[in-house]
Design a protein around this motif. Structure first.
Motif, PDB file in Angstrom:
ATOM      1  N   ASP A  14      53.101  56.924  26.090  1.00  0.00           N
ATOM      2  CA  ASP A  14      54.626  56.651  26.576  1.00  0.00           C
ATOM      3  C   ASP A  14      54.925  55.349  25.490  1.00  0.00           C
ATOM      4  O   ASP A  14      56.180  55.456  25.213  1.00  0.00           O
TER       5      ASP A  14
ATOM      6  N   ASN B 119      59.864  58.640  30.793  1.00  0.00           N
ATOM      7  CA  ASN B 119      59.026  59.529  30.833  1.00  0.00           C
ATOM      8  C   ASN B 119      59.452  60.971  29.872  1.00  0.00           C
ATOM      9  O   ASN B 119      60.542  61.805  30.588  1.00  0.00           O
ATOM     10  N   ASN B 120      59.320  61.021  28.728  1.00  0.00           N
ATOM     11  CA  ASN B 120      60.076  61.873  27.641  1.00  0.00           C
ATOM     12  C   ASN B 120      59.121  63.062  27.698  1.00  0.00           C
ATOM     13  O   ASN B 120      57.929  63.245  27.558  1.00  0.00           O
ATOM     14  N   VAL B 121      60.071  64.402  27.560  1.00  0.00           N
ATOM     15  CA  VAL B 121      59.406  65.645  27.555  1.00  0.00           C
ATOM     16  C   VAL B 121      59.958  66.409  26.548  1.00  0.00           C
ATOM     17  O   VAL B 121      61.516  66.479  26.277  1.00  0.00           O
TER      18      VAL B 121
ATOM     19  N   ARG C 105      54.502  66.197  25.974  1.00  0.00           N
ATOM     20  CA  ARG C 105      54.697  64.981  26.256  1.00  0.00           C
ATOM     21  C   ARG C 105      54.158  64.148  25.219  1.00  0.00           C
ATOM     22  O   ARG C 105      53.439  64.724  24.224  1.00  0.00           O
TER      23      ARG C 105
ATOM     24  N   TYR D 106      66.345  62.508  26.258  1.00  0.00           N
ATOM     25  CA  TYR D 106      65.279  61.674  25.588  1.00  0.00           C
ATOM     26  C   TYR D 106      66.065  60.251  25.519  1.00  0.00           C
ATOM     27  O   TYR D 106      67.284  60.042  25.131  1.00  0.00           O
TER      28      TYR D 106
ATOM     29  N   GLU E  20      58.075  64.194  18.576  1.00  0.00           N
ATOM     30  CA  GLU E  20      56.802  64.587  18.545  1.00  0.00           C
ATOM     31  C   GLU E  20      56.230  64.966  17.239  1.00  0.00           C
ATOM     32  O   GLU E  20      55.341  65.380  16.604  1.00  0.00           O
TER      33      GLU E  20
ATOM     34  N   THR F  36      65.384  70.657  27.944  1.00  0.00           N
ATOM     35  CA  THR F  36      64.562  69.518  28.612  1.00  0.00           C
ATOM     36  C   THR F  36      65.427  68.456  29.315  1.00  0.00           C
ATOM     37  O   THR F  36      66.870  68.412  28.940  1.00  0.00           O
TER      38      THR F  36
END
Length: 717
Positions: A694, A667-669, A690, A639, A152, A636
């Motif tokens: 995606d 589905n990465n957080v 997120r 990844y 991110e 979390t």
């Protein structure tokens, strides 16, 4: 008759007297005989080679003082100047040439990429053909051990340090804003085009005394000294257009590059988790001018970048979201000169300047800021011998920052600071033999804003354990001034400090490289404050501390499989720190305990294609759940990202390119944001942070026009 006989006798005696035998034995430092060494009198044809026992003998008619030369591959050339009558039964031990192939390398903490690097693990082509990096050199370095996947953000997080602890340099000069402007939780990219650079050095710790003001890492980018030919590169991709051109004449050359990026087409096709009011748009241009002197090279680099976007960011505490807009203009210039001064002296010098201007809108608040930065540097180097080299230099940093925040509910709030920092450094490279080498240095810096003077020792030692392996040790102290978001409110803090301890093992043989590195890093004097973010009324101190320790492993193989090359990186990290607004020491959110990358590149001749794949894995990152009452007590999910790219040669100079990240749509957080206040049940609600989408894809066409009609842009993809 008598006089004639006298003359003949004298002639014979003088001839006999002039015939001198030169003899001796040649061996290595351990006394083992050297066979085939070349021995001769300088400037003559008189000489011989050593036999199987290292012995040599030849006759010369030269008289008086002469110079005897003894040379052999992988050993330093030996010379002896004395009377020829003294050159008898010589016992000569040649020293190993420390610059030859197979010599020990000072490489602890550093990944080099370039044609001249004996410790090279990546080359410039690797940096820009890594699937998932999307042509960004920073993205490629994030596949190396020692880095943490923080998707991110997009910047380099190295060995438990945050992204602000890594500095970037171009041709030895500081780049003050190396990344494109962006918003929270939207990844940034490096500002610079990879095709202008010939090689890089990425230090994950223990770096040279020449560089400072970075607690964790430095990334050194080196522009091309002299382009091979004139050419034009055209790029047409689904999110932008680019053009590059190189011209050469006499001792001069000029390379330019421009690129326009607009993410609107992509954002309309791929569903976004962000409400874009004005899609991300940027225009950038770069130029490098070079002039070659008889004994040196002058390079002038300039880059201009303009970025503009506006969006509504989701915020759990603001039902309608936050309206965030940003217009950024960044100018960066540097000029560098490197050359020979004679008598084994060399010089590297230069200056850099950066202006970064931001117009920021956060709902009804408008923020304008300007950051002007200057770096001047002079470095001298003396080569006393192959075994001892000494460098020393000085540099000056000047920074001026101003900001005004205007909110209709408050008065205009201005902040500013000016900072001058002066540094001096010296460093020695000492090669005791081909197997043992040392680098020792020291750096001193005085900061006028914070009124401190600090001395930083640096040292590394390397020992070659076999013809294909070596071990290295490194130690260093590193200081860094607090960041801009703190300095604009407080200038009474101490510099932050880290100390690095590194143990490295390197194996290189027949296209295969294994590198393992264990490290320990301590932190002291970290900045702390008592609010969520630095504010004008925050209480600041320098009482923070922490540590980071771990193991990094890198394996690369170019030989085992035909047309396939790959590398694998694994990093284990354990770190805790007490800094910023942390109530206690804890692992920060950006630090995952396990990071793994696998990069593969396969050339398919029948398809005229280069197919690349990259898999990235990171274990869960810690986050703070206020519902539990224990700080940073949750993690979390893991990844995962599988990235793919395909470059197809339509012809030698025309390439069709396709790239997609996170092909499988994991589905990465990254983190969670919690509400500031609990709900009626006494629980704090949360939302997952997120990626904006995606997957990210690029379709492009790349065309190179050059005289030799063989170059293409594979090294830019």
């Amino acid at each position: 008759m008598k006089s004639t006989l006298t003359i003949i006798v004298l002639f014979i005696l003088s001839s006999l007297k002039a015939q001198t035998t030169i003899s001796g034995k040649v061996s290595d430092p351990s006394g083992i005989a050297i066979t085939g060494a070349n021995i001769y009198l300088d400037g003559t044809y008189d000489g011989a080679s050593s036999d199987d026992n290292g012995n040599f003998s030849f006759i010369t008619s030269e008289t008086g003082e002469q110079t005897l030369i003894i040379s052999f591959l992988s050993f330093e050339t030996y010379s002896l100047t004395t009377s020829v009558t003294q050159m008898n039964d010589l016992q000569i031990k040649l020293k190993e040439d420390v610059n030859s192939l197979g010599s020990v390398i000072l490489n602890a903490g550093t990944f080099s990429a370039g044609d001249n690097s004996k410790a090279s693990v990546l080359n410039p082509l690797d940096i820009v053909t890594t699937a998932g990096a999307a042509g960004d050199y920073i993205g490629a370095f994030q596949t190396l051990p020692g880095t943490s996947t923080v998707a991110e953000d997009g910047r380099l997080f190295v060995r438990g340090g945050d992204a602000n602890e890594t500095n970037v340099f171009i041709d030895g000069l500081r780049v003050f804003q190396p990344f494109s402007a962006t918003a929270n939780n939207i990844p940034t990219r490096g500002r610079f085009s990879p095709f202008l650079f010939k090689g890089t050095n990425f230090s994950t710790g223990g770096y040279s005394a020449e560089y400072g003001d970075a607690l964790s890492s430095v990334l050194l980018l080196n522009t091309i000294d002299e382009p091979e030919q004139e050419k034009t590169d055209l790029s047409f991709i689904s999110v932008g257009l680019g053009v590059g051109n190189t011209q050469k004449w006499k001792n001069n050359s000029l390379s330019i590059n421009a690129f326009y990026l607009n993410l609107k087409p992509y954002q309309e096709i791929i569903s976004q988790r962000v409400d874009w009011i004005k899609p991300f748009e940027s225009l950038s241009g770069e130029a490098v001018y070079r002039h070659k002197f008889n004994n040196g090279l002058l390079k002038i680099y300039g880059g201009l970048n303009y970025t503009d976007f506006e969006l509504i960011q989701e915020d759990i505490n603001v039902p309608d979201g936050i309206n965030f807009g940003l217009t950024n203009r960044n100018l960066y210039m540097n000029g560098s000169y490197k050359g020979s001064l004679g008598n084994d002296w060399s010089i590297n010098s230069g200056i850099s300047f950066a202006n970064d201007h931001n117009d920021i809108k956060i709902n009804s608040t408008v923020v304008d800021n300007d950051d002007n930065s200057f770096h001047g540097k002079v470095k001298l180097k003396k080569r006393f011998s192959n075994r001892f080299k000494l460098s020393f230099g000085a540099e000056q940093f000047i920074t001026s920052f101003t900001e005004e925040a205007d909110d209709p509910n408050f008065e205009t709030f201005p902040t500013s600071y000016k900072n001058n920092s002066t540094a001096a450094f010296t460093e020695a490279n000492i090669f005791f033999s081909k197997k043992l080498a040392m680098q020792v240095g020291i750096r001193g810096v005085h900061n006028s804003l914070l009124e401190y003077t600090k001395i930083s020792p640096r040292a590394s030692l390397a020992y070659k354990t076999s013809s294909t392996s070596q071990i290295s040790l490194a130690y260093g102290d590193f200081y860094q001034a607090p960041q801009q978001d703190v300095l604009k409110y407080n200038s009474t803090l101490d510099p932050e400090k880290s100390s690095h301890y590194i143990l490295n093992y390197l194996y290189q043989n027949n296209g295969r490289t294994l590198r393992a590195e264990a490290y320990y890093k301590s932190y002291d004097n970290l900045v702390k404050f008592d609010t969520n973010q630095p504010l004008f009324n925050s209480l600041y101190n320098s009482n923070g501390d922490g540590y980071a320790t771990g193991l990094d492993i890198f394996w690369r193989d170019n030989k085992s499989f035909k047309n396939l090359e790959y590398w694998m990186s694994y990093s284990y990290l354990k770190t805790e720190r007490d800094y910023r607004n942390y109530p206690t020491k804890a692992t920060p959110n950006f630090a995952a305990a396990h990071n793994l990358s696998l990069v593969t590149k396969y050339w398919i001749p029948d398809w005229k294609s280069l197919v690349s794949g990259t898999y990235n894995f990171a274990s869960g990152r810690p986050y703070n759940d206020p519902n539990t009452g224990v700080f940073q007590n949750q993690k979390t999910k893991t990844y995962n990202s599988l990235n793919f790219s395909w470059a197809y040669l339509l012809s030698q100079q025309k390439i069709l390119y396709f790239s997609v990240s996170n092909v499988l749509g994991f589905n990465n957080v990254f983190n969670y944001q919690y509400a500031n206040t609990p709900n009626v049940n006494g629980d704090f609600a949360r939302r997952a942070i997120r990626p904006t989408a995606d997957s990210f894809f690029i379709v492009g066409f790349f065309w190179t026009i050059s005289d030799n009609k063989t170059d293409n842009q594979l090294d830019n993809l």
